[in-house]
Write a protein that holds these residues in place. Structure first.
Motif, mmCIF file in Angstrom:
data_model
loop_
_atom_site.group_PDB
_atom_site.id
_atom_site.type_symbol
_atom_site.label_atom_id
_atom_site.label_comp_id
_atom_site.label_asym_id
_atom_site.label_seq_id
_atom_site.Cartn_x
_atom_site.Cartn_y
_atom_site.Cartn_z
ATOM 1 N N ASP A 292 0.824 -1.216 0.000
ATOM 2 C CA ASP A 292 0.000 0.000 0.000
ATOM 3 C C ASP A 292 0.857 1.265 0.000
ATOM 4 O OD1 ASP A 292 -2.293 -1.532 0.019
ATOM 5 O OD2 ASP A 292 -2.541 -1.454 2.196
ATOM 6 N N ALA A 293 2.060 1.146 0.571
ATOM 7 C CA ALA A 293 2.969 2.297 0.609
ATOM 8 C C ALA A 293 3.807 2.419 -0.657
ATOM 9 C CB ALA A 293 3.884 2.178 1.831
ATOM 10 N N GLY A 294 3.626 1.493 -1.595
ATOM 11 C CA GLY A 294 4.386 1.547 -2.846
ATOM 12 C C GLY A 294 5.794 1.007 -2.739
ATOM 13 N N GLU A 295 6.134 0.339 -1.644
ATOM 14 C CA GLU A 295 7.475 -0.226 -1.462
ATOM 15 C C GLU A 295 7.441 -1.688 -1.918
ATOM 16 O OE1 GLU A 295 9.354 0.651 2.302
ATOM 17 O OE2 GLU A 295 7.940 2.297 2.669
ATOM 18 N N TYR A 296 7.455 -1.896 -3.230
ATOM 19 C CA TYR A 296 7.143 -3.202 -3.778
ATOM 20 C C TYR A 296 8.238 -4.242 -3.544
ATOM 21 C CZ TYR A 296 3.471 -0.451 -5.893
ATOM 22 O OH TYR A 296 2.401 0.382 -6.070
ATOM 23 N N GLY A 297 9.495 -3.846 -3.586
ATOM 24 C CA GLY A 297 10.570 -4.805 -3.333
ATOM 25 C C GLY A 297 10.506 -5.382 -1.926
ATOM 26 N N PRO A 298 10.535 -4.521 -0.897
ATOM 27 C CA PRO A 298 10.403 -5.044 0.468
ATOM 28 C C PRO A 298 9.080 -5.786 0.679
ATOM 29 C CG PRO A 298 11.188 -2.774 0.489
ATOM 30 C CD PRO A 298 10.795 -3.074 -0.915
ATOM 31 N N SER A 299 8.031 -5.280 0.046
ATOM 32 C CA SER A 299 6.735 -5.946 0.162
ATOM 33 C C SER A 299 6.834 -7.379 -0.340
ATOM 34 C CB SER A 299 5.680 -5.184 -0.648
ATOM 35 O OG SER A 299 4.515 -5.955 -0.834
ATOM 36 N N PHE A 300 7.417 -7.573 -1.520
ATOM 37 C CA PHE A 300 7.520 -8.922 -2.076
ATOM 38 C C PHE A 300 8.336 -9.823 -1.159
ATOM 39 C CE2 PHE A 300 9.401 -12.322 -4.537
ATOM 40 C CZ PHE A 300 8.284 -12.844 -5.168
ATOM 41 N N ARG A 301 9.411 -9.287 -0.581
ATOM 42 C CA ARG A 301 10.243 -10.124 0.300
ATOM 43 C C ARG A 301 9.442 -10.636 1.480
ATOM 44 N NH1 ARG A 301 14.091 -6.306 -1.342
ATOM 45 N NH2 ARG A 301 13.880 -4.996 0.517
ATOM 46 N N HIS A 302 8.591 -9.798 2.044
ATOM 47 C CA HIS A 302 7.758 -10.259 3.164
ATOM 48 C C HIS A 302 6.722 -11.274 2.699
ATOM 49 C CE1 HIS A 302 9.200 -7.921 6.578
ATOM 50 N NE2 HIS A 302 9.395 -6.908 5.740
ATOM 51 N N TYR A 303 6.100 -11.022 1.552
ATOM 52 C CA TYR A 303 5.157 -12.011 1.021
ATOM 53 C C TYR A 303 5.861 -13.348 0.794
ATOM 54 C CZ TYR A 303 1.420 -8.585 -0.028
ATOM 55 O OH TYR A 303 0.412 -7.653 0.048
ATOM 56 N N ALA A 304 7.054 -13.296 0.204
ATOM 57 C CA ALA A 304 7.795 -14.526 -0.089
ATOM 58 C C ALA A 304 8.147 -15.271 1.187
ATOM 59 C CB ALA A 304 9.062 -14.195 -0.886
ATOM 60 N N GLN A 305 8.516 -14.525 2.235
ATOM 61 C CA GLN A 305 8.867 -15.169 3.497
ATOM 62 C C GLN A 305 7.636 -15.826 4.131
ATOM 63 O OE1 GLN A 305 11.758 -15.820 4.696
ATOM 64 N NE2 GLN A 305 10.954 -16.793 6.547
ATOM 65 N N GLY A 306 6.516 -15.127 4.107
ATOM 66 C CA GLY A 306 5.282 -15.712 4.637
ATOM 67 C C GLY A 306 4.897 -16.973 3.888
ATOM 68 N N ASN A 307 5.011 -16.938 2.563
ATOM 69 C CA ASN A 307 4.697 -18.111 1.752
ATOM 70 C C ASN A 307 5.658 -19.263 2.034
ATOM 71 O OD1 ASN A 307 2.459 -17.805 -0.446
ATOM 72 N ND2 ASN A 307 3.448 -15.802 -0.379
ATOM 73 N N ALA A 308 6.925 -18.936 2.213
ATOM 74 C CA ALA A 308 7.915 -19.986 2.477
ATOM 75 C C ALA A 308 7.620 -20.693 3.795
ATOM 76 C CB ALA A 308 9.322 -19.381 2.499
ATOM 77 N N ILE A 309 7.225 -19.923 4.798
ATOM 78 C CA ILE A 309 6.880 -20.535 6.092
ATOM 79 C C ILE A 309 5.683 -21.455 5.924
ATOM 80 C CG2 ILE A 309 6.044 -20.079 8.425
ATOM 81 C CD1 ILE A 309 7.550 -17.378 8.290
ATOM 82 N N ARG A 310 4.658 -20.961 5.243
ATOM 83 C CA ARG A 310 3.436 -21.756 5.090
ATOM 84 C C ARG A 310 3.688 -22.994 4.229
ATOM 85 N NH1 ARG A 310 -0.589 -24.161 7.140
ATOM 86 N NH2 ARG A 310 -2.553 -24.139 5.965
ATOM 87 N N ARG A 311 4.522 -22.860 3.223
ATOM 88 C CA ARG A 311 4.777 -23.993 2.319
ATOM 89 C C ARG A 311 5.379 -25.168 3.072
ATOM 90 N NH1 ARG A 311 4.308 -27.622 -0.307
ATOM 91 N NH2 ARG A 311 4.666 -28.008 -2.537
#
Length: 672
Positions: A362-381
């Motif tokens: 939402d803040a337009g910080e797409y790189g850091p945003s993706f890293r957090h999404y990727a980390q959350g997905n990795a944990i769940r996977r």
């Protein structure tokens, strides 16, 4: 008088007062008052006097004794039990839990304390802790050595051992209701809900007044997607004890399952008066408020939960999952502070990664945003046992089995009712928008993502030969016309509770039902089937950044998502070929560009006249139970169509896995 004689006289007086309690608590209280004049502060006399006051309905008088007595005698388990029971009766649930936990910590062998603790924890929404307390109640309430060993194994989650012991006990004593109830718990833990229900029905047939078994029965009915029966059992329990807070909480949960949100909200509000400091109860309340459209109240409930437990990741994600909600800088800082904790629980970390990803997006910080999404997905996977190969094999099997000839041979089978409209596809593909548009029509009722088709597939799987590659599909293929009709009638009967209006048509918006188009065609040949399709990059990334409450195991890895999308397109192309015109496709981008034209085509397919309300779907105030609940309460906006492009630099695994499906969108590639 000697000291020994005085002591003997005091004990006799106490024993006499104890005998008086049940038949004449007023007289017992008078005698205990006299004893306390002679022996001020005598703890056993005070305990009995508190019990007498409770029997006389003087709760405040009882607590005036029990609270200071528990403080003075912190090692006395019985007084903490009495205090916990009194606090629970007085609606002071959180304090009751603390007192009861103190009681069982001091003396674990108190079955009444464990049961009361389970009731309070269940009312507070602490289901896992409640289950553990109830299991401890079973363990400590039996004196039979065989049952005791089984109960210990059950508490310690040694399920095969518990099962073997209980089988042996029931062979010796087939009518042992305690053993039958415990065996039902074993079956439930193994996912054999039908077995658990049969056992509990037998238990209640032998002992209709066995309250704990009836409570278990209601819970398993709920978990087995039988909400109407679950509510009947809950009402029976509440008729006997209207103050049963655990049953009231379960009633609220089941009411939410069937779409009766307003009465559920009232129950949660009442429970929160007794349990105001319970984060999970505030979350349940917030979920119900959100779904019913009370957005500001839902946000307030979520924030209250976070005040009580700042590390509660599910609540942070619940706020992020409102989609239209925006975190402030202080809230983002608070989430980051929690993520920095080394002692943060794994489930909280998982949810917080997704929530921070949304805040940064939402803040337009797409790189850091993706890293957090990727980390959350990795944990769940790592928590899931999903196999993309298994999904592809299932799709190949279905395409090979459900041929044009297969359907021709079964023409005329099934239930002819036209009531259901199935909206299928992938999650985050616009199915909620389609549902909202259709449910704005006077002849259509929106319900939810109904689990009934999945329940039927589970039933067929149990009926099938376990040696078959796909027992569900083999069992379905073996059914005759009457059996297929019965399946359709079962579907309608089991979903009836979800229908609140007289509208002739209703929507089942379970996206994953695209895997079961063959079943739907056979059991309900006149039902409508709508495939909601969205651009694979937009749909795929939207699924990747969404943490689903359950299911959707494919969505936590970009390559898995791409392969799943390909399998979905291949399967729908197959049904387009063998059942031409049977499925109507709604392409999200076309709906955005030409809303009225697409809505008219959609209504034509459903055999419905055009109604302008379908274009003003965002004014529809019905409950919406998906991640898009707030988005579909707004007009269609184009911004979401290409939003994924902000993340294009990190989506190569998705592109590669999609292969030719990406280039051919929205059609299937040639030869698929």
């Amino acid at each position: 008088m000697t000291e020994a004689a005085a002591t003997g006289t005091l004990e006799q007086a106490l024993a006499h007062a104890a005998r008086l309690l049940e038949r004449d608590p007023t007289l017992a209280a008078e005698q205990l008052g006299e004893i306390l004049q002679v022996a001020p502060g005598h703890a056993p006399a005070l305990q009995l006097l508190a019990a007498a006051r409770l029997l006389l309905g003087d709760l405040s008088g009882a607590l005036a004794i029990l609270v200071p007595l528990a403080q003075a005698r912190p090692e006395w388990a019985a007084i903490h039990l009495d205090l916990g029971l009194a606090l629970a009766r007085g609606g002071r649930g959180q304090e009751a839990i603390a007192a009861l936990r103190r009681a069982v910590a001091l003396q674990p062998g108190l079955p009444q304390a464990w049961r009361a603790l389970g009731d309070c924890l269940m009312a507070a929404g602490e289901q896992e802790a409640a289950d553990a307390a109830y299991a401890s109640h079973v363990r400590h309430s039996t004196r039979d050595p065989q049952l005791l060993d089984a109960a210990v194994a059950l508490v310690e989650n040694r399920i095969p051992e518990a099962e073997a012991l209980l089988r042996a006990q029931l062979k010796r004593a087939p009518t042992d209701v305690a053993a039958i109830r415990m065996f039902a718990e074993v079956a439930a833990r193994l996912g054999r809900n039908e077995d658990a229900l049969n056992l509990l029905e037998r238990c209640l047939e032998l002992a209709p007044g066995f309250r704990e078994a009836r409570r278990n029965y209601a819970l398993v009915l709920h978990r087995s997607n039988r909400p109407e029966q679950a509510l009947a059992e809950i009402e029976r329990l509440l008729a006997a004890d209207p103050a049963d807070v655990g049953c009231r909480n379960l009633k609220a949960v089941v009411l939410c399952r069937v779409g009766d949100y307003e009465p559920a909200i009232r129950i949660y509000a009442e429970l929160l008066e007794s349990y105001p400091d319970t984060p999970k109860l505030w979350v349940s309340y917030g979920h119900a408020l959100k779904t019913a459209g009370h957005l500001e109240r839902a946000i307030a409930a979520y924030r209250r939960s976070l005040e009580l437990e700042p590390s509660f990741g599910e609540v942070w994600w619940s706020l992020a999952n409102l989609k239209t909600f925006r975190f402030g800088a202080d809230e983002l800082a608070a989430m980051r502070a929690q993520l920095a904790r080394a002692d943060l629980a794994g489930d909280d970390r998982l949810h917080l990664e997704f929530a921070v990803g949304k805040a940064l997006e939402d803040a337009g910080e797409y790189g850091p945003s993706f890293r957090h999404y990727a980390q959350g997905n990795a944990i769940r996977r790592t928590q899931l046992d999903y196999s993309a190969d298994d999904t592809s094999a299932r799709v190949r099997y279905i395409r090979g089995r459900y041929t044009r000839e297969f359907f021709v041979a079964r023409a005329g089978s099934g239930c002819p009712a036209p009531d259901p409209i199935f909206v299928v596809g992938l999650p985050r593909a616009g199915s909620t928008l389609v549902e909202q548009i259709l449910s704005s029509h006077s002849q259509v009722e929106g319900t939810m993502e109904l689990p009934e088709v999945t329940s039927i597939t589970r039933l067929l799987r149990q009926q099938g030969d376990a040696d078959e590659v796909m027992p569900y599909h083999a069992a379905l293929a073996a059914l005759d016309a009457a059996a297929l009709r019965a399946l359709g009638e079962r579907y309608l009967a089991h979903t009836r509770i979800q229908r609140k209006t007289a509208a002739p048509l209703f929507i089942d918006k379970m996206p994953n039902n695209f895997m079961h188009v063959g079943l739907i065609q056979l059991m309900l040949p006149n039902a409508k089937i709508i495939d909601a399709r969205r651009h694979p990059m937009a749909c795929g990334f939207s699924a990747f950044k969404q943490h689903f409450a359950r299911g959707q195991g494919f969505s936590y890895d970009l390559a898995d998502i791409g392969r799943y999308y390909r399998d979905y397109v291949a399967l729908m192309a197959h049904f387009d070929a063998v059942l031409p015109g049977r499925v109507h496709r709604v392409v999200y981008e076309r709906m955005v560009e030409d809303t009225e034209g697409e809505v008219r085509r959609l209504l034509d397919y459903c055999g419905l006249p055009f109604e302008a309300a379908c274009l003003r779907f965002f004014e529809n105030t019905r409950p919406v139970r998906t991640a898009s609940s707030e988005q579909v309460r707004q007009p269609i906006y184009r911004e979401g169509v290409d939003h994924w492009r902000h993340y294009a630099a990190w989506l190569e695994p998705l592109v590669s896995a999609l292969g030719p499906v990406l280039e051919s969108y929205p059609e299937a590639p040639e030869g698929m």
